[in-house]
Design a protein around this motif. Structure first.
Motif, PDB file in Angstrom:
ATOM      1  N   THR A 139     -10.608 -38.038  51.783  1.00 30.16           N
ATOM      2  CA  THR A 139     -11.133 -36.992  50.857  1.00 30.16           C
ATOM      3  C   THR A 139     -12.133 -35.748  51.545  1.00 30.16           C
ATOM      4  OG1 THR A 139     -12.967 -38.547  50.144  1.00 30.16           O
ATOM      5  CG2 THR A 139     -11.085 -38.380  48.796  1.00 30.16           C
ATOM      6  N   GLY A 140     -12.067 -35.951  52.814  1.00 30.67           N
ATOM      7  CA  GLY A 140     -12.839 -34.848  53.695  1.00 30.67           C
ATOM      8  C   GLY A 140     -11.957 -34.164  54.582  1.00 30.67           C
ATOM      9  N   GLY A 141     -13.058 -33.764  55.319  1.00 35.62           N
ATOM     10  CA  GLY A 141     -12.443 -33.016  56.681  1.00 35.62           C
ATOM     11  C   GLY A 141     -11.717 -31.706  56.139  1.00 35.62           C
ATOM     12  N   GLY A 145     -12.572 -29.067  53.173  1.00 27.60           N
ATOM     13  CA  GLY A 145     -13.998 -28.221  53.432  1.00 27.60           C
ATOM     14  C   GLY A 145     -14.046 -26.794  52.996  1.00 27.60           C
ATOM     15  N   GLU A 146     -15.059 -26.459  52.729  1.00 26.67           N
ATOM     16  CA  GLU A 146     -15.542 -25.110  52.294  1.00 26.67           C
ATOM     17  C   GLU A 146     -16.219 -24.296  53.402  1.00 26.67           C
ATOM     18  OE1 GLU A 146     -14.151 -23.774  49.523  1.00 26.67           O
ATOM     19  OE2 GLU A 146     -13.408 -25.651  48.619  1.00 26.67           O
ATOM     20  N   MET A 161     -13.229 -27.530  59.142  1.00 30.01           N
ATOM     21  CA  MET A 161     -13.368 -28.928  59.187  1.00 30.01           C
ATOM     22  C   MET A 161     -14.736 -29.380  59.046  1.00 30.01           C
ATOM     23  SD  MET A 161     -11.623 -31.535  62.286  1.00 30.01           S
ATOM     24  CE  MET A 161     -10.301 -31.183  62.127  1.00 30.01           C
ATOM     25  N   VAL A 162     -15.210 -30.177  58.127  1.00 30.43           N
ATOM     26  CA  VAL A 162     -16.510 -30.572  57.972  1.00 30.43           C
ATOM     27  C   VAL A 162     -16.591 -32.103  57.507  1.00 30.43           C
ATOM     28  CG1 VAL A 162     -16.637 -29.829  55.672  1.00 30.43           C
ATOM     29  CG2 VAL A 162     -18.695 -30.280  56.843  1.00 30.43           C
ATOM     30  N   TYR A 163     -17.544 -32.731  58.191  1.00 24.91           N
ATOM     31  CA  TYR A 163     -17.711 -34.242  57.764  1.00 24.91           C
ATOM     32  C   TYR A 163     -19.190 -34.563  57.797  1.00 24.91           C
ATOM     33  CZ  TYR A 163     -13.128 -36.302  57.713  1.00 24.91           C
ATOM     34  OH  TYR A 163     -11.722 -36.660  57.108  1.00 24.91           O
TER      35      TYR A 163
END
Ligand code: IPM
Ligand code: MG
Length: 360
Positions: A139-141, A145-146, A161-163
Motif C-alpha cells: 500500500t506504499g512505495g 507516492g505523491e 517512491m516514498v516509504y
C-alpha cells in the motif's frame, strides 16, 4: 445457521469468473459439509463493473468489501479497457481496494509441487522442492507516492517512491514473523546503492532484526535478486521487499514453479482481514475457452481459510486434494512437461472436489 464468516467473491474480468466459479463451488461444498458457517456474497469489480456502472469499483462493492472478513478476487483488466482514462482503468479497483482496506502485507508463496518439477523452465534439480515466500509491501512505495502526474506542459510525467519508517517496520514485522515459522532466513531486497528510500528501508530492517535474533537477515540489491532467483532460487526462504520490486520479483518467482496458474496470494491488513487472489491475472487470450487453470484460485481459498478465517484443517483438506489430483497425473493446459491427462477448468474443479477428504 448463523454465519460466522463473511466472504465476498469478486470474479472480475477475463478468466477471473471461470476460476472463481470453481473456487466458490469448492468453498460452498466444504462450508456445507463441515458446517463452517461461511456466508458468501458476490459483487462486480474491474472492467465489467466499469461497463455496467461507469466505475471499476462501485460503492456497493467497496461497502461489501469493508464488511467482509475475506475477499476472493479473480482478476481485473484486459485489452478492452486499455484506452480508457487512467483513473477508471480496471486495475484502479484493485489498487483502491488494497489501499482502502489497508491491505499492506502481500504474501506470495512460490511452492513447486513435487509432481510438477518438469514444468519449470529451470532444470528440475534447480527447483525440486522449491518453497519460498515473497512478502511484498502493498500500500506504499511508488504505487501510491505523491506527487504523481504530469507537468503542466505535458512534457514530463512523474511518480514518487516514498516509504516511512512506520510502513517499513510493519511489513518487516510480518516478514520476520513469517520467517520464524519457516526456515528462519529473511532476505530484504532493495536498491540501496542508488535510492535514499532504500537506504532507509535497509536501516529499518537491520534495526528490526535485533528484535528477532533467531532470524538470519540478509540484504540484496534488487537487480542481483532477480538474477539469483533464476540462478539458484532455493537459496531463499522469505524475501521482503517494497511494492514495485515485489511486483516484479513475484512474477519471476511464480514462473519458477512452472505455471503462474498455480499460485495464490494473500493481501492482509493488521486485523488479518484479507483479499485473496490468484497471481495469474485476467489472461484475456484464453478467457471464455474453459481451459484456465483453477488451482491458483482454489489455493487462494485455502490461504483464506488459513489466514483470515482461522480454519487450518479445512485449508489442509484443499491442499491435500490438489496434491492428490496432481500426483495422479491430471494437468491443465498451461502445465507443460510430463504428466497425463489434460483437463478443462471445470473438470479440474470436479477432480479436486472428488478428492476432498471431509470428515465432520
Ligand atoms: C499484481 C498486479 C497488479 C500490481 C496490477 C494489476 C495493478 O500486477 O498484483 O502483481 O501491479 O500490483
Ligand atoms: Mg504483478
Amino acid at each position: 445457521m448463523k454465519s460466522k464468516h463473511k466472504v465476498l467473491i469478486l470474479p472480475g474480468d477475463g478468466i477471473g469468473p471461470e476460476v472463481c466459479h470453481e473456487a466458490t463451488r469448492l468453498l460452498s461444498h466444504i462450508n456445507e459439509s463441515l458446517g463452517l458457517g461461511i456466508s458468501l456474497e458476490e459483487c462486480s469489480v474491474g472492467g465489467i463493473a466499469y461497463e455496467e456502472y461507469g466505475t471499476p469499483l462501485p460503492d456497493a462493492t467497496l461497502a461489501a468489501a469493508r464488511e467482509a472478513d475475506a475477499i476472493l478476487l479473480g482478476a481485473v483488466g484486459g485489452p478492452t479497457w486499455d484506452d480508457i482514462e487512467y483513473d477508471l482503468r480496471p486495475e484502479r479497483a484493485l489498487l483502491s481496494l488494497r489501499s482502502e482496506l489497508d491491505l499492506f502485507a502481500n504474501l506470495r508463496p512460490a511452492i513447486l509441487s513435487t509432481h510438477l518439477s518438469s514444468c519449470s523452465s529451470l532444470k528440475p534439480e534447480k527447483v525440486q522442492d522449491l518453497n519460498l515466500l515473497i512478502v511484498r509491501e502493498l500500500t506504499g512505495g511508488i504505487y501510491f507516492g505523491e506527487p504523481r502526474g504530469r507537468s503542466e506542459d505535458d512534457n514530463t510525467a512523474f511518480n514518487t517512491m516514498v516509504y516511512s519508517k512506520k510502513e517499513i517496520e510493519r511489513i518487516g514485522r510480518v516478514a520476520f514473523e513469517a520467517a520464524i515459522k519457516r526456515n528462519k532466513r529473511l532476505c530484504s531486497v532493495d536498491k540501496a546503492n542508488v535510492l535514499e528510500v532504500s537506504v532507509l528501508w535497509r536501516e529499518v530492517m537491520s534495526n528490526l532484526s535485533l528484535e528477532y535474533p533467531e532470524v538470519k537477515l540478509s540484504h540484496m540489491l534488487v537487480d542481483n535478486a532477480a538474477m539469483q532467483l533464476v540462478r539458484d532460487p532455493k537459496q531463499f526462504d522469505v524475501i521482503v521487499t517494497g511494492n514495485l520490486f515485489g511486483d516484479i520479483l513475484s512474477d519471476i518467482a511464480a514462473m519458477l514453479t512452472g505455471s503462474i496458474g498455480m499460485l495464490p496470494s494473500a493481501s492482509l491488513n493488521s486485523k488479518n482481514n484479507g483479499m485473496y487472489e490468484p497471481v495469474h491475472g485476467s489472461a484475456p487470450d484464453i478467457a471464455g475457452k474453459g481451459i484456465a487453470n483453477p488451482i491458483a484460485a482454489i489455493q487462494s481459498v485455502a490461504m483464506m481459510l488459513r489466514y483470515s478465517l482461522n480454519l487450518n484443517d479445512a485449508a489442509s483438506v484443499i491442499e491435500n486434494a490438489i496434491e492428490s489430483v496432481l500426483s495422479e497425473g491430471y494437468r491443465t493446459y498451461d502445465l507443460e512437461g510430463e504428466g497425463g491427462e489434460k483437463l478443462k477448468t471445470s473438470e479440474m474443479g470436479d477432480k479436486i472436489l472428488e478428492r476432498l477428504e471431509l470428515e465432520r
